[in-house]
Design a protein around this motif. Structure first.
Motif, PDB file in Angstrom:
ATOM      1  N   VAL A 102      76.134  47.555  27.315  1.00 25.59           N
ATOM      2  CA  VAL A 102      76.206  48.934  27.808  1.00 25.59           C
ATOM      3  C   VAL A 102      75.507  49.846  26.806  1.00 25.59           C
ATOM      4  O   VAL A 102      75.723  49.722  25.599  1.00 25.59           O
ATOM      5  N   VAL A 103      74.669  50.746  27.301  1.00 20.49           N
ATOM      6  CA  VAL A 103      73.997  51.739  26.456  1.00 20.49           C
ATOM      7  C   VAL A 103      74.262  53.121  27.051  1.00 20.49           C
ATOM      8  O   VAL A 103      74.071  53.331  28.261  1.00 20.49           O
ATOM      9  N   TYR A 104      74.712  54.051  26.189  1.00 17.21           N
ATOM     10  CA  TYR A 104      75.005  55.422  26.616  1.00 17.21           C
ATOM     11  C   TYR A 104      73.880  56.343  26.152  1.00 17.21           C
ATOM     12  O   TYR A 104      73.530  56.353  24.967  1.00 17.21           O
ATOM     13  N   THR A 105      73.334  57.109  27.078  1.00 18.72           N
ATOM     14  CA  THR A 105      72.289  58.085  26.747  1.00 18.72           C
ATOM     15  C   THR A 105      72.810  59.480  27.078  1.00 18.72           C
ATOM     16  O   THR A 105      72.930  59.850  28.263  1.00 18.72           O
ATOM     17  N   PRO A 106      73.176  60.290  26.068  1.00 15.06           N
ATOM     18  CA  PRO A 106      73.714  61.636  26.331  1.00 15.06           C
ATOM     19  C   PRO A 106      72.644  62.551  26.936  1.00 15.06           C
ATOM     20  O   PRO A 106      71.468  62.491  26.568  1.00 15.06           O
ATOM     21  N   ILE A 107      73.069  63.397  27.860  1.00 13.08           N
ATOM     22  CA  ILE A 107      72.171  64.381  28.471  1.00 13.08           C
ATOM     23  C   ILE A 107      72.830  65.745  28.298  1.00 13.08           C
ATOM     24  O   ILE A 107      73.690  66.148  29.091  1.00 13.08           O
TER      25      ILE A 107
END
Length: 766
Positions: free
Chosen positions: A384-389
């Motif tokens: 799982v990879v989280y990319t903040p926006i």
């Protein structure tokens, strides 16, 4: 729109990666789609040409279409994202469970290795309840701070009212374990551990829960006013013990289900942690359970302190965010601790704790403005990879994503690296109750549109079509089920297509009725041989030409044209560089390849003259030299047979150049000779000196005379030694006799005197 956006994001990520199908052993459509995320299978009938393996049906979509496969005949499972529950985000708190993260449930069906991306949104609800637990160090050094805290109740409630109308405050206190070496265990000191000058002092304790969560300011003020300082011996305190109990004893503390939970720890000292209990003989590890009776931690003196990892786990599990309000002297210590506990803040407390309200406000604002999303129970082989926006986004990460904003979003990219059954994991923001449950399964089987015919004409009416290839009836094999194996075992037929029990037809053909039918090569030729082991396209290249353009490739080996040589026919045939002064090639100890000597093992270029690794010929040829020159030694009778490669002369002085040797023969004589190696590996010429250097034989008479004399001397010495022993014994006996004789004379004189005395006495009587 949300669903379309997710598909666009997934498609964009796929475009960012080069589509490559790394095939291994492919026998079916299922094998194909499991071999890589971009592998596709062509189920089109008659797609393979004669002699081609069915594995050519497996490739990227672009390659298959280029080879003539229709797009609708291509099987390539895609990822599916289905949102099960997506309640809208709440704006404000209205005494109902608010929704702060969306969606809440999502179902993923993924192809192994192929990532998919979906978006989650978060918005902090205005007026969301706050539960604040004030946990205070009541050791003697915090006396001034306690007096100020007693007056802070109104200010604390006022500060919380700015945040929410639904605020509650609780209170707890701690010192340390009441055993040596942490606390003086003298009975009087346990009851009154403070200084003599302190009028108010309470008995030593580890952790005490004073007040459960309450919205009543007066109740908080009254309970805190009843508290007094206590004391202990060492500087670190039992703060981790207290925080652990405050986290796990939720019912006793009064944490609400829907609230922002805060623990404010105030202290001016460091903390004990796991392992420190050994100093007091406490070996039982902390069990992370609630042990509170009558508002006291009952296992304080029986269990070790918790580790930082244990505490961090329980705080995260119970959605509790700690605020460390500490004095300047321990600020660095608690900043390091804060790095290991997610969603925690550190503030510097003034020496008398007057700024604690402002510190709590600042820390809360910092915590509430930052959202950290992470996951629990991630299955094996799932990434799982989280990319903040958001405006102040942190870096993308595989453990969590961080945003400094109130209303933010995260793109979550999930990849399953292997096939798996239905499983799930949970995504949640730290310190918030909301969760997203992700249900995950994989697509590892082909969903082909097969003809309904049980016996298909393409399979010679002996089998059915499965994903474009024949599935033959029992007793039939082959690409089109054309081979009847009858009573034979299919395994034995296939074994006849394997060389040395290796791969069937070397992986370059099909085993049909026990014989290999070889495939075509990539360049248009064909493999050949009984096991398809040969091809004429994979020989050594020179200057990017097969066999240098000067020969033909024959089963992996270059056959050079006349006038060329070398492994790649890269050289013109010439021996000029290999000729010696004697007009020999490499001194007969190597081959001339590409105008250079390729010497036999041990011999050195350029002309194979010297052998650094060969045995010393002085020793290996000694038996032959002794045999040839003097007719003795191990080869005495078979000299001509074993020594035919040596030509020799008996000389008085050496005339040839070569290695001079000086060796001892079988008779103990020293032979001097010279060896000169001729053309070839084991050919020598030798010159042997006629005269051997033999040692003179020993003289017998002196040896015999010396032996007799030696025996005589030894005999005389032994006789003298025996005589001396006898003399010593006789002397001892004689002295013994003399002593006994003297004793005998003394006894006679004594008896005479006694008799005379008796007679005189008798006369006197008369």
């Amino acid at each position: 729109f949300g669903s379309n956006r997710q598909q666009l994001l997934t498609g964009f990520m796929m475009c960012q990666q080069e589509e490559v199908c790394s095939k291994s052993v492919i026998n079916s459509c299922t094998d194909c789609i499991r071999s890589g995320p971009y592998c596709a299978w062509c189920q089109q009938l008659n797609f393979t040409k004669a002699g081609e393996q069915e594995s050519v049906r497996c490739d990227t979509q672009a390659q298959l279409m280029e080879r003539g496969c229709k797009k609708e005949e291509i099987i390539s499972p895609a990822n599916n994202v289905t949102i099960i529950k997506e309640d809208p985000l709440s704006v404000s708190f209205d005494n109902q469970e608010p929704v702060q993260m969306s969606p809440q449930k999502i179902n993923l069906k993924l192809r192994p290795g192929l990532p998919t991306t979906f978006r989650i949104s978060f918005r902090r609800v205005e007026g969301y309840p706050v539960d604040l637990y004030y946990l205070m160090d009541l050791s003697n050094s915090m006396k001034d701070d306690l007096e100020n805290v007693k007056e802070l109740g109104r200010d604390l409630f006022a500060a919380l009212k700015k945040i929410t109308e639904h605020a509650q405050i609780g209170f707890g206190a701690f010192v340390d374990k009441t055993v040596l070496p942490y606390t003086n265990t003298n009975k009087e000191k346990l009851q009154r551990p403070c200084d003599e000058s302190d009028q108010y002092c309470q008995a030593a304790f580890g952790y005490r829960h004073v007040l459960s969560m309450t919205a009543k300011e007066n109740e908080f003020k009254k309970k805190v006013a009843d508290q007094f300082i206590s004391g202990n011996l060492d500087s670190p305190e039992g703060s981790l013990d207290a925080m652990m109990q405050a986290a796990v004893c939720g019912n006793k503390i009064g944490w609400r289900n829907s609230s922002t939970r805060l623990i404010v720890l105030t202290t001016d000292a460091g903390f004990h942690m796991a392992g420190d209990g050994k100093l007091a003989g406490i070996l039982e590890p902390n069990d992370q359970q609630c042990h509170m009776e009558n508002n006291l931690y009952t296992k304080s003196n029986e269990m070790d302190y918790p580790s930082v990892g244990q505490l961090a786990t329980e705080l995260e599990k119970n959605n509790i965010q700690p605020i460390f309000a500490v004095t300047k002297n321990v600020e660095d210590v608690y900043k390091e601790l804060s790095k290991m506990i997610p969603k925690s803040e550190v503030g510097v407390l003034s020496s008398d704790s007057k700024n604690v309200v402002q510190l709590i406000e600042t820390a809360y604002n910092s915590l509430s403005s930052k959202v950290t999303v992470t996951h629990d129970n991630l299955p094996d082989n799932v990434r799982v990879v989280y990319t903040p926006i958001c405006k102040y986004a942190g870096p993308a990460g595989d453990k969590n994503g961080v945003c400094d904003n109130v209303h933010i979003s995260f793109d979550v990219t999930v990849t399953a690296d292997s096939c798996m059954e239905d499983t799930f994991f949970t995504i949640r923001p730290l310190g918030i109750k909301d969760t997203l449950t992700v249900t995950l399964s994989t697509k590892c089987e082909c969903q082909c549109k097969d003809p309904n015919d049980k016996m298909h004409q393409l399979c010679t009416n002996r089998g059915s079509i499965v994903c474009g290839i024949c599935s033959c009836m029992e007793s039939f094999i082959g690409q089109n089920c054309e081979c009847s194996i009858g009573n034979k075992d299919e395994q034995s037929l296939r074994a006849s297509c394997q060389r040395n029990n290796g791969t069937e037809c070397e992986g370059r053909g099909d085993c049909v009725c026990g014989r290999c039918q070889c495939h075509s090569t990539n360049q248009g030729g064909r493999y050949r041989g009984d096991f398809c082991e040969c091809d004429d396209e994979h020989c050594e290249n020179y200057q990017n030409k097969l066999c240098g353009g000067n020969g033909k490739c024959d089963c992996g080996t270059c056959k050079c044209n006349a006038g060329y040589e070398g492994s790649a026919c890269q050289c013109k045939a010439s021996r000029e560089g290999c000729l010696t002064k004697g007009n020999t090639v490499c001194n007969g100890r190597g081959r001339c390849i590409c105008n250079r000597c390729d010497c036999k093992e041990g011999y050195q270029r350029p002309q194979c003259l010297i052998c650094l690794g060969c045995p010393d010929p002085c020793q290996t040829k000694l038996d032959c030299i002794e045999c040839l020159g003097f007719g003795s030694g191990p080869f005495g009778k078979i000299c001509d047979t074993n020594c035919r490669n040596i030509t020799y002369d008996m000389v008085d002085n050496f005339a040839i150049s070569g290695k001079e040797c000086h060796q001892k023969d079988s008779e103990g004589c020293w032979i001097t000779f010279k060896l000169n190696q001729l053309v070839g590996e084991d050919n020598y010429e030798a010159e042997i000196l006629k005269q051997r250097d033999c040692p003179e034989p020993p003289s017998v008479i002196p040896i015999i005379a010396g032996s007799i004399a030696g025996v005589a001397v030894i005999g005389i010495v032994l006789l003298m030694l025996i005589k001396m022993l006898i003399y010593m014994k006789d002397l001892k006996e004689f002295r013994k006799f003399e002593n006994e004789k003297k004793k005998s004379k003394w006894a006679e004189n004594t008896n005479y005197k006694n008799t005379t005395n008796i007679e005189l006495e008798l006369v006197w009587c008369y």
